[in-house]
Design a protein around this motif. Structure first.
Motif, short mmCIF file in Angstrom:
data_model
loop_
_atom_site.label_atom_id
_atom_site.label_comp_id
_atom_site.label_asym_id
_atom_site.label_seq_id
_atom_site.Cartn_x
_atom_site.Cartn_y
_atom_site.Cartn_z
N ARG A 1 16.42 6.87 -4.45
CA ARG A 1 15.49 6.50 -3.38
C ARG A 1 14.43 5.52 -3.89
NH1 ARG A 1 15.07 9.69 1.22
NH2 ARG A 1 12.79 9.63 1.22
N LEU A 2 14.04 5.65 -5.15
CA LEU A 2 13.09 4.71 -5.74
C LEU A 2 13.68 3.31 -5.76
CD1 LEU A 2 10.54 3.93 -7.28
CD2 LEU A 2 11.61 4.79 -9.37
N HIS A 3 14.92 3.17 -6.23
CA HIS A 3 15.57 1.86 -6.25
C HIS A 3 15.72 1.33 -4.83
CE1 HIS A 3 17.00 1.15 -10.48
NE2 HIS A 3 16.58 2.39 -10.58
N GLY A 4 16.06 2.22 -3.88
CA GLY A 4 16.21 1.78 -2.50
C GLY A 4 14.91 1.28 -1.91
N PHE A 5 13.80 1.97 -2.21
CA PHE A 5 12.50 1.55 -1.68
C PHE A 5 12.11 0.18 -2.22
CE2 PHE A 5 7.85 1.37 -2.18
CZ PHE A 5 7.47 1.50 -0.85
N VAL A 6 12.29 -0.04 -3.53
CA VAL A 6 11.91 -1.32 -4.12
C VAL A 6 12.79 -2.44 -3.58
CG1 VAL A 6 11.74 -2.62 -6.27
CG2 VAL A 6 10.95 -0.25 -6.20
N ARG A 7 14.10 -2.21 -3.49
CA ARG A 7 15.00 -3.25 -2.99
C ARG A 7 14.72 -3.56 -1.52
NH1 ARG A 7 20.98 -1.99 -5.64
NH2 ARG A 7 20.27 -1.67 -7.79
N ARG A 8 14.57 -2.51 -0.71
CA ARG A 8 14.32 -2.76 0.71
C ARG A 8 12.97 -3.43 0.91
NH1 ARG A 8 17.26 -0.74 4.63
NH2 ARG A 8 18.81 -1.51 3.13
N GLY A 9 11.98 -3.04 0.12
CA GLY A 9 10.68 -3.70 0.21
C GLY A 9 10.78 -5.17 -0.16
N ASN A 10 11.54 -5.49 -1.19
CA ASN A 10 11.74 -6.90 -1.57
C ASN A 10 12.28 -7.70 -0.39
OD1 ASN A 10 10.89 -6.52 -4.22
ND2 ASN A 10 12.95 -6.17 -4.99
N ILE A 11 13.32 -7.14 0.26
CA ILE A 11 13.97 -7.86 1.35
C ILE A 11 13.03 -8.01 2.55
CG2 ILE A 11 15.84 -7.72 3.04
CD1 ILE A 11 17.50 -6.32 0.85
N THR B 1 0.83 -1.20 0.00
CA THR B 1 0.00 0.00 0.00
C THR B 1 0.86 1.26 0.00
OG1 THR B 1 -1.63 -1.25 1.29
CG2 THR B 1 -1.94 1.13 1.15
N ALA B 2 1.96 1.23 0.76
CA ALA B 2 2.86 2.38 0.80
C ALA B 2 3.50 2.66 -0.55
CB ALA B 2 3.94 2.16 1.86
N ALA B 3 3.62 1.64 -1.40
CA ALA B 3 4.21 1.84 -2.73
C ALA B 3 3.41 2.87 -3.53
CB ALA B 3 4.28 0.51 -3.48
N ALA B 4 2.09 2.86 -3.37
CA ALA B 4 1.26 3.84 -4.08
C ALA B 4 1.45 5.24 -3.53
CB ALA B 4 -0.22 3.43 -3.97
N ARG B 5 1.99 5.34 -2.33
CA ARG B 5 2.28 6.64 -1.72
C ARG B 5 3.67 7.16 -2.11
NH1 ARG B 5 4.62 10.32 0.02
NH2 ARG B 5 4.51 11.38 2.04
N PHE B 6 4.67 6.29 -2.10
CA PHE B 6 6.05 6.74 -2.27
C PHE B 6 6.51 6.77 -3.73
CE2 PHE B 6 6.39 5.37 2.25
CZ PHE B 6 6.83 6.58 2.76
N ILE B 7 6.18 5.74 -4.49
CA ILE B 7 6.74 5.63 -5.84
C ILE B 7 6.34 6.82 -6.73
CG2 ILE B 7 6.70 4.25 -7.96
CD1 ILE B 7 6.77 1.76 -6.25
N PRO B 8 5.06 7.24 -6.77
CA PRO B 8 4.75 8.42 -7.59
C PRO B 8 5.51 9.67 -7.15
CG PRO B 8 2.74 7.25 -7.00
CD PRO B 8 3.84 6.66 -6.18
N VAL B 9 5.77 9.81 -5.83
CA VAL B 9 6.52 10.97 -5.35
C VAL B 9 7.96 10.90 -5.83
CG1 VAL B 9 7.35 12.14 -3.27
CG2 VAL B 9 5.02 11.24 -3.35
N PHE B 10 8.59 9.72 -5.73
CA PHE B 10 9.97 9.58 -6.20
C PHE B 10 10.07 9.87 -7.69
CE2 PHE B 10 10.50 6.20 -2.67
CZ PHE B 10 10.76 7.19 -1.73
N LEU B 11 9.11 9.39 -8.46
CA LEU B 11 9.12 9.63 -9.90
C LEU B 11 8.93 11.12 -10.21
CD1 LEU B 11 6.97 6.60 -11.14
CD2 LEU B 11 9.43 6.91 -11.44
N TYR C 1 18.41 4.71 1.04
CA TYR C 1 17.40 4.10 1.90
C TYR C 1 16.92 5.09 2.96
CZ TYR C 1 19.25 -0.20 -0.15
OH TYR C 1 19.67 -1.16 -1.03
N ALA C 2 15.63 4.98 3.27
CA ALA C 2 15.04 5.70 4.41
C ALA C 2 14.08 4.73 5.08
CB ALA C 2 14.34 6.96 3.94
N THR C 3 14.64 3.60 5.53
CA THR C 3 13.82 2.48 5.98
C THR C 3 12.89 2.86 7.13
OG1 THR C 3 15.64 1.00 5.34
CG2 THR C 3 13.91 0.07 6.72
#
Length: 323
Positions: free
Chosen positions: A102-112, A85-95, A238-240
């Motif tokens: 930060r976009l790559h960091g969010f996706v990678r950290r989310g994967n882990i 759900t947070a992806a819909a909040r953060f990814i459009p902002v990063f783009l 990252y901003a975990t």
């Protein structure tokens, strides 16, 4: 003063120009229609799949399968920690802000995080099944054992769906789990008997579900990889802590909603057994068709609202909210 007459021949042309135009509302309508079409196809395919499963397994085995898979779906909500759900909040902002690192960091950290928490929950669930083994029938215990590896696949699949929605790839976000998975399962249900194997029990159904879900996850992962801007080896930022603080309240809301929508199947299965749970599950899937329009619109609106807010396009936000 009387209204000017409107030529009926002009109305279809105006509608066509509106839907094909570059305007904000036109893009939202096209996105909602695309998401709604994919979701409608998914609901139809899933309904047919469950009818085939009920016929192939018998109502008792089908109810056991549905009961186990519903538990896996419930636990996957906890495993995601609200990151989908947070992806819909953060990814459009990063783009919008050009924050590729930060976009790559969010996706990678989310994967882990999603993979780690879902795997840990699957191990915990397996331990509980082992401890409670003497209180469960042998077949039920085996089905729940096999369902444990399904939990991480469901969690990762839904996390990747959230990422694709954040990229506003709404139709692609719906296809892997809603369309590809049921199609693969229906194909396997048809092929497996031809190979001489017996698909007529809950264990076989869970195994087919595992195989189809793995294919759906691989497809979604490929689409996420192609959607990421910049180089694959971009150094992530990252901003975990910030991401977790934002995602956890979203997780609570999502868990509350799913508990309200799924607890009935679990209670029927617990109190009355697998067969009534199977009958009840088919009825619930028919009733769920009423929410199709709401889900389709919400799927496209979430990322769009975050994008407009990040770009400070408040006039567009007002148009969405009062439309």
């Amino acid at each position: 003063m009387p209204d000017e007459p409107v030529d009926d021949a002009v109305m279809p042309d105006r509608a066509a120009r509106f839907f094909s135009g570059p305007g904000l509302l036109a893009r939202i309508v096209r996105g909602a229609l695309g998401a709604g079409t994919a979701q409608a196809a998914g609901i139809g395919l899933t309904f047919v799949l469950h009818l085939l499963l009920a016929r192939a397994l018998g109502i008792e085995e089908y109810g056991l399968y549905l009961y186990a898979v519903t538990w896996a779906g419930m636990l996957s909500l906890i495993a995601k920690l609200g990151f989908d759900t947070a992806a819909a909040r953060f990814i459009p902002v990063f783009l919008a802000n050009g924050e590729t690192a930060r976009l790559h960091g969010f996706v990678r950290r989310g994967n882990i995080i999603v993979l780690f928490t879902s795997t840990a929950l699957a191990i915990l669930a397996a331990a509980i099944v082992y401890v409670a083994g003497s209180a469960l029938p042998a077949e039920t215990q085996s089905v729940f054992w096999l369902t444990c590896p399904l939990l991480p696949l469901i969690a990762v699949s839904q996390w990747l769906q959230g990422v694709l929605r954040g990229f506003q790839r709404v139709v692609r976000s719906e296809l892997p789990e809603r369309v590809v998975r049921p199609l693969l399962m229906m194909a396997l249900i048809t092929i497996v008997p031809m190979s001489g194997l017996n698909p007529g029990n809950a264990m076989s159904a869970v195994a087919l579900h595992l195989a189809a879900m793995l294919a759906a996850v691989l497809l979604a992962a490929h689409w996420v990889r192609t959607a990421l801007p910049g180089r694959v080896d971009t150094e992530p930022q990252y901003a975990t802590g910030e991401w977790i603080r934002t995602s956890l309240p979203m997780a609570v809301v999502a868990i509350s909603f799913l508990v309200m929508s799924q607890i009935d199947i679990l209670m029927v299965g617990y109190l009355m057994g697998p067969a009534p749970a199977g009958n009840y599950g088919i009825a619930i899937r028919i009733a769920g068709l009423a929410l199709l329009g709401l889900v389709a619109v919400n799927t496209i609106l979430g990322p769009k609202i975050a994008d407009l807010h990040a770009r400070r396009r408040y006039a567009g936000l007002r148009r969405i909210m009062i439309w």
